[in-house]
Enzyme design. Structure first.
Site, PDB file in Angstrom:
ATOM      1  N   HIS A 165      44.511 -31.241  -8.165  1.00  0.00           N
ATOM      2  CA  HIS A 165      43.455 -30.226  -8.143  1.00  0.00           C
ATOM      3  C   HIS A 165      42.264 -30.662  -7.301  1.00  0.00           C
ATOM      4  CE1 HIS A 165      44.955 -27.566 -11.498  1.00  0.00           C
ATOM      5  NE2 HIS A 165      45.768 -28.606 -11.577  1.00  0.00           N
ATOM      6  N   ASP A 374      34.826 -30.752  -2.395  1.00  0.00           N
ATOM      7  CA  ASP A 374      35.356 -30.094  -3.596  1.00  0.00           C
ATOM      8  C   ASP A 374      36.792 -29.664  -3.315  1.00  0.00           C
ATOM      9  OD1 ASP A 374      35.492 -28.825  -6.076  1.00  0.00           O
ATOM     10  OD2 ASP A 374      33.480 -27.965  -5.884  1.00  0.00           O
TER      11      ASP A 374
END
Ligand code: ADP
Ligand code: F6P
Length: 465
Positions: A165, A374
């Site tokens: 992720h 991110d």
């Protein structure tokens, strides 16, 4: 071969998809955690007698496996020491900073590595014990990178997928890791390795060729025994329909109006909504805002910034330092530019439920998402999903995975403070037609690429791998 179970689909994640809630009488029960992953996988779980293997979040908390909403939940216990060495240590003080461009220096401790191995072993054994012959196993994230390999050794019959992720770093950074070969070997135990962005596939291929004696052609990596591992990008998505439903709920709309009124009905409401993490660029955002106020480019009487910072990983030193720095910065800005009853930055260190979050998203004229790095950034996608009214502007860092898909946002380099300031002003002054056009383009993408599609695409590729 290890003992087998009966579940033909198993998710393995650091955390279980439920939180323990305690009522006033002291009775505790489990409530499904908010979040797209569990929603996306719930139908697959029900259809295939799914099990979810994960940690409860507490120390020495080892309830027996239980069933909720059609899912078998299999708790994996961690001791208090393991939480320190595995979760706070190796996961969040070694891997997290290393994989996020070493924004803070990663800490390498052999003791933490030993515990990471031990805990990954425990997760793999728990999984092997519940998976049926030939089951599909879907392993999640950086906390469990050794699980695919251990599981393959225990249960060669399984189909194993792994999804990261968070970002996967370039070889120059990953090479710092003293246990780089072991981590690569762990990942290569999977049949399919999924990443958020295409660039990560290239990073894995380069690293495997160099450190894992693998032969790679495009996305296919051939490992020791001639087995093929596929690597591919599957950008994760959100539960769009649920957020859009909440955004149209009259109670949420009223709450959103109340938020604006309570903030003094500003002409411009800017919102930051992040876990309090050094990857999120909160300090860069505050610096830009402080300078705009100092230069008179922004008038605190008609523009306010709300910064919600969710408490996170509070026992990890870098997070404690960050909190001190951010709170000092907020205090300084408010001291200089705030007035009684009208701070220039509304800072909230708290977690909220989904309706309150969507009310905030609906209330914001400008959503400010400025991570330095991110994996994806779901908040950016949630803002777009919540703007069923096609209003509002999104300022988005080009270093967030979401920037690949949301190219109608105001894309910024958060390190460029002048550029960030100009972009904030542009976003505040956006004409309504342009705002609607940009939002329509972003919504088209977000609505057609929801988290159910993400799960389907990953699992279809895994079955075909
Ligand atoms: P990360 O996974 O690094 O925390 P994301 O932006 O991808 O970052 O996901 C954060 C998730 O947490 C989003 O679903 C967001 O709605 C939720 N969230 C963020 N802030 C809060 C908060 N204060 N209270 C509750 N949920 C929050
Ligand atoms: O984005 C990575 C991630 O691990 C998410 O899976 C998780 O929701 C978030 O960070 C918070 O992490 P933690 O489990 O450490 O609170």
């Amino acid at each position: 071969m290890a003992r087998k179970g009966t579940n033909s689909f198993v998710v393995v994640a650091n955390r279980l998809p439920v939180d323990r809630v305690t009522d006033p009488t002291g009775q505790s029960s489990w409530r499904r955690s908010p979040g797209g992953l569990v929603t996306a996988l719930a139908p697959v779980m029900r259809a295939y007698e799914g099990a979810w293997v994960g940690w409860t979040g507490g120390a020495d908390d080892a309830p027996e496996p239980f069933n909720t909403e059609g899912m078998d939940l299999v708790p994996v216990p961690l001791t208090a020491d393991e939480i320190q060495d595995f979760y706070e240590g190796f996961c969040n003080a070694t891997l997290w900073p290393l994989y996020h461009d070493v924004i803070v220096p990663p800490v390498y401790h052999r003791q933490w590595w030993d515990v990471y191995r031990r805990v990954n072993n425990r997760f793999a054994r728990a999984t092997a014990g519940v998976a049926d012959e030939g089951a599909v196993v879907f392993v999640q994230d950086y906390q469990l990178q050794l699980v695919p390999r251990i599981l393959r050794q225990l249960r060669p019959d399984l189909k194993i997928g792994f999804f990261l992720h968070i970002p996967f770093p370039p070889a120059e950074l990953f090479a710092q890791l003293p246990w780089r070969r072991q981590i690569l070997s762990g990942l290569l135990g999977a049949d399919l390795v999924g990443f958020q962005r295409r660039g990560a596939v290239g990073n894995l291929v380069a690293l495997c060729t160099r450190y894992a004696d693998a032969v790679a052609a495009d996305d296919n990596i051939e490992v020791e025994d001639g087995r093929k591992v596929r690597a591919s990008a599957f950008p994760i998505a959100i539960e769009v329909a649920e957020i859009a439903r909440l955004a149209g709920d009259p109670a949420v709309i009223t709450r959103s109006e109340t938020i604006r009124t309570e903030l003094g009905s500003p002409e411009h409401l800017l919102l930051g909504l992040d876990r309090l993490d050094y990857t999120k660029g909160i300090g860069h955002r505050l610096k830009a805002w402080g300078e705009l106020l100092a230069e008179g480019e922004v008038n605190p009487d008609d523009a306010v910034l709300v910064q919600v910072a969710t408490p996170s990983r509070e026992r990890v030193e870098a997070y404690q330092t960050l909190r001190d720095e951010i709170e000092l910065q907020v205090g300084r800005i408010n001291g200089e530019y705030g007035r009684i009853g009208a701070p220039a930055v509304h800072y909230l260190h708290a977690s909220y439920d989904r309706p309150e979050l969507v009310a905030l998203l609906r209330a914001a004229d400008v959503m400010v998402v400025t991570p330095l790095r991110d994996g994806m950034n779901l908040v950016a996608k949630e803002y777009v999903a919540a703007r069923i009214d096609l209003r509002g502007a999104l300022v988005l860092s080009e270093f967030a995975g979401a920037a690949d898909e949301l190219d109608a946002a105001f894309l910024v380099n958060p390190h460029d403070i002048d550029g960030l300031k100009q972009t904030l002003i542009q976003a505040m002054q956006i004409p309504p037609d342009e705002a609607a056009e940009r939002m329509r383009r972003m919504r088209n993408h977000v609505v057609t690429h929801d988290v159910a599609r993400w799960a389907r695409e990953f699992l279809d590729s895994l079955r075909a791998a």
